[in-house]
Design a protein around this motif. Structure first.
Motif, PDB file in Angstrom:
ATOM      1  N   VAL A   1      32.525  36.706  19.614  1.00 19.12           N
ATOM      2  CA  VAL A   1      32.342  36.385  21.375  1.00 19.12           C
ATOM      3  C   VAL A   1      32.717  38.043  22.321  1.00 19.12           C
ATOM      4  CG1 VAL A   1      34.511  35.662  22.200  1.00 19.12           C
ATOM      5  CG2 VAL A   1      33.893  34.781  20.455  1.00 19.12           C
ATOM      6  N   ARG A   2      32.095  37.638  23.417  1.00 15.69           N
ATOM      7  CA  ARG A   2      31.992  39.574  24.318  1.00 15.69           C
ATOM      8  C   ARG A   2      32.394  38.161  25.244  1.00 15.69           C
ATOM      9  NH1 ARG A   2      31.023  43.032  23.256  1.00 15.69           N
ATOM     10  NH2 ARG A   2      29.587  43.704  21.134  1.00 15.69           N
ATOM     11  N   VAL A   3      33.523  39.207  26.096  1.00 15.46           N
ATOM     12  CA  VAL A   3      34.829  38.935  27.152  1.00 15.46           C
ATOM     13  C   VAL A   3      33.971  39.819  28.393  1.00 15.46           C
ATOM     14  CG1 VAL A   3      36.943  38.633  27.851  1.00 15.46           C
ATOM     15  CG2 VAL A   3      36.368  37.290  26.195  1.00 15.46           C
ATOM     16  N   SER A   4      33.929  39.770  29.713  1.00 18.01           N
ATOM     17  CA  SER A   4      34.035  39.798  30.925  1.00 18.01           C
ATOM     18  C   SER A   4      35.861  39.934  31.190  1.00 18.01           C
ATOM     19  CB  SER A   4      32.559  39.860  31.402  1.00 18.01           C
ATOM     20  OG  SER A   4      31.560  40.677  31.251  1.00 18.01           O
TER      21      SER A   4
ATOM     22  N   GLU B   1      25.469  34.369  36.882  1.00 13.72           N
ATOM     23  CA  GLU B   1      27.168  33.129  38.077  1.00 13.72           C
ATOM     24  C   GLU B   1      26.053  31.817  38.514  1.00 13.72           C
ATOM     25  OE1 GLU B   1      30.065  36.488  38.813  1.00 13.72           O
ATOM     26  OE2 GLU B   1      29.496  35.074  39.909  1.00 13.72           O
ATOM     27  N   ALA B   2      26.504  30.844  37.987  1.00 13.30           N
ATOM     28  CA  ALA B   2      26.715  29.535  38.382  1.00 13.30           C
ATOM     29  C   ALA B   2      27.352  28.820  39.484  1.00 13.30           C
ATOM     30  CB  ALA B   2      25.829  28.464  37.776  1.00 13.30           C
TER      31      ALA B   2
ATOM     32  N   LEU C   1      34.513  34.377  28.813  1.00  7.79           N
ATOM     33  CA  LEU C   1      34.076  33.825  28.224  1.00  7.79           C
ATOM     34  C   LEU C   1      32.085  34.411  28.468  1.00  7.79           C
ATOM     35  CD1 LEU C   1      36.920  33.195  26.729  1.00  7.79           C
ATOM     36  CD2 LEU C   1      34.866  32.721  24.796  1.00  7.79           C
ATOM     37  N   VAL C   2      31.574  35.307  28.018  1.00  4.27           N
ATOM     38  CA  VAL C   2      30.478  35.845  28.363  1.00  4.27           C
ATOM     39  C   VAL C   2      29.207  34.907  27.274  1.00  4.27           C
ATOM     40  CG1 VAL C   2      30.353  36.526  30.182  1.00  4.27           C
ATOM     41  CG2 VAL C   2      30.276  37.831  28.145  1.00  4.27           C
ATOM     42  N   THR C   3      29.427  35.276  26.109  1.00  7.02           N
ATOM     43  CA  THR C   3      29.217  35.533  24.660  1.00  7.02           C
ATOM     44  C   THR C   3      29.479  34.354  23.588  1.00  7.02           C
ATOM     45  OG1 THR C   3      27.493  36.864  25.280  1.00  7.02           O
ATOM     46  CG2 THR C   3      27.600  36.292  22.791  1.00  7.02           C
ATOM     47  N   ILE C   4      29.418  33.082  23.453  1.00 10.50           N
ATOM     48  CA  ILE C   4      30.008  32.571  22.012  1.00 10.50           C
ATOM     49  C   ILE C   4      28.877  32.568  20.794  1.00 10.50           C
ATOM     50  CG2 ILE C   4      30.016  30.454  23.209  1.00 10.50           C
ATOM     51  CD1 ILE C   4      32.906  29.576  21.628  1.00 10.50           C
TER      52      ILE C   4
ATOM     53  N   ALA D   1      32.036  42.727  38.425  1.00 15.50           N
ATOM     54  CA  ALA D   1      31.351  42.749  40.303  1.00 15.50           C
ATOM     55  C   ALA D   1      31.071  41.043  40.361  1.00 15.50           C
ATOM     56  CB  ALA D   1      30.601  42.992  40.688  1.00 15.50           C
ATOM     57  N   LYS D   2      30.275  40.809  38.896  1.00  8.74           N
ATOM     58  CA  LYS D   2      29.615  39.749  38.708  1.00  8.74           C
ATOM     59  C   LYS D   2      29.253  39.653  37.110  1.00  8.74           C
ATOM     60  CE  LYS D   2      25.500  37.392  40.762  1.00  8.74           C
ATOM     61  NZ  LYS D   2      24.241  36.937  41.659  1.00  8.74           N
ATOM     62  N   LEU D   3      29.330  37.952  37.060  1.00  8.61           N
ATOM     63  CA  LEU D   3      28.947  38.219  35.523  1.00  8.61           C
ATOM     64  C   LEU D   3      27.419  38.760  35.039  1.00  8.61           C
ATOM     65  CD1 LEU D   3      30.664  34.292  34.606  1.00  8.61           C
ATOM     66  CD2 LEU D   3      31.690  37.336  34.130  1.00  8.61           C
ATOM     67  N   GLY D   4      27.243  39.145  34.303  1.00  9.89           N
ATOM     68  CA  GLY D   4      25.648  39.653  33.434  1.00  9.89           C
ATOM     69  C   GLY D   4      25.474  40.552  34.210  1.00  9.89           C
ATOM     70  N   ASP D   5      26.356  41.718  34.924  1.00  5.49           N
ATOM     71  CA  ASP D   5      26.685  43.178  34.950  1.00  5.49           C
ATOM     72  C   ASP D   5      26.314  43.619  34.589  1.00  5.49           C
ATOM     73  OD1 ASP D   5      26.134  42.265  38.035  1.00  5.49           O
ATOM     74  OD2 ASP D   5      27.754  43.010  38.429  1.00  5.49           O
TER      75      ASP D   5
END
Length: 323
Positions: free
Chosen positions: A125-128, A246-247, A71-74, A151-155
């Motif tokens: 919600v958005r999912v990657s 990513e952290a 989940l990248v957005t909520i 390949a990476k979250l936020g791409d």
């Protein structure tokens, strides 16, 4: 082996699902009300179950195809308070109308109380699907899911060049300079992470809750202080968070909680920004906001919203008045 088929993906992207959800006991911290973090956990569970019902559960996506469901957005609005032992129905409506590389959903949670059905929560919600690189390659991403694999979250976002960081000991001061803000440095432990290496959405939600706790304590109106003085509790009608990068486990995270505005002495909105230090630059890994108000405990079942008094307004605004 789970087979990713056109039918499964079509169901994921077009079919409305419903599932029963119940808040966890841990989320009832004051009386029997459930805090915003655990309400968002219900949203997350509904989305995960939507994938299960489509035949694409998170476990199979990772184990068989090396795709981590993130989940990248909520973005959640809470319209009615949840209580311990409430049972609700969550409806998940696919919402993938653009080509931003994520899978979108609208989630609505309803429960029945005293014979009346209430719309309690609405969320976007958005999912990657993050391609795993920690272990050996799992092979080609199934064609039907390739447009959502990153390949990476936020791409899926346009990245800005990270800002050059001051000396490490001056980072927190630089991030709060000239702002009504509180910041701290925190080393990411493994219980906040998933897929072996990166902090997950629930970890950021926990930090948003901690940010409120730290901020009001720093301003002299800690949660317990207002509970003991006047039986006031914080309430959250809205929160949102977006993962930008990513952290990673055991990285230092620099967290900034800043007040943006106070609305009619009734609610205030705070922004939270999260950074890691990499190669001499501060990389923003997530950003979000949270709207807070206060309610007074009337009895073991009921509470009602209250206006801020001058002491609370001054504390939120960082003002000190002479007695």
């Amino acid at each position: 082996m789970t087979i990713v088929t056109d039918t499964a993906v079509k169901e994921l992207l077009t079919t409305v699902s419903t599932t029963q959800v119940r808040p966890r006991y841990e989320g009832s911290n004051i009386c029997t009300w459930i805090g915003f973090k655990h309400v968002n956990y219900l949203v997350e569970e509904a989305v995960l179950d939507h994938f299960r019902q489509a035949g694409l559960p998170a476990r199979a996506l990772y184990e068989e195809y090396g795709l981590g469901l993130d989940l990248v957005t909520i973005d959640t609005r809470i319209l009615h308070a949840f209580h311990m032992d409430d049972v609700a129905e969550a409806e998940v409506v696919p919402w993938t109308k653009d080509e931003d590389g994520t899978i979108g959903f609208k989630v609505t949670i309803r429960f029945e109380r005293n014979g009346e059905v209430h719309k309690a929560v609405t969320s976007k919600v958005r999912v990657s699907l993050r391609i795993d690189t920690y272990l050996e390659a799992a092979g080609d991403v199934p064609e039907q899911l390739a447009r959502f694999a990153v390949a990476k979250l936020g791409d899926d976002l346009e990245r800005q060049d990270p800002a050059a960081a001051p000396a490490e000991e001056g980072i927190l001061a630089a991030l709060t300079e000239g702002r009504n803000a509180y910041a701290w440095k925190w080393n990411i432990p493994y219980p906040y992470c998933h897929f072996t290496e990166r902090i997950q959405m629930s970890g950021y939600l926990r930090l948003m809750e901690e940010g409120k706790d730290r901020f009001v304590a720093d301003r002299g109106i800690s949660i317990k202080t207002l509970l003991d003085d006047r039986k006031w509790i914080p309430v959250v009608p809205r929160s949102d968070i977006r993962i930008l990068d990513e952290a990673l486990m055991e990285e230092d995270l620099y967290i900034v909680y800043s007040v943006e505005d106070v609305f009619k002495d009734f609610t205030y909105t705070s922004r939270m920004d999260f950074y890691v230090l990499r190669d001499g630059a501060l990389v923003k890994t997530a950003t979000g906001s949270i709207v807070h108000g206060y309610a007074v405990i009337e009895n073991r079942r009921d509470w009602s919203l209250v206006n801020f008094d001058q002491r609370v307004v001054d504390a939120i605004n960082g003002e000190v008045r002479e007695s």
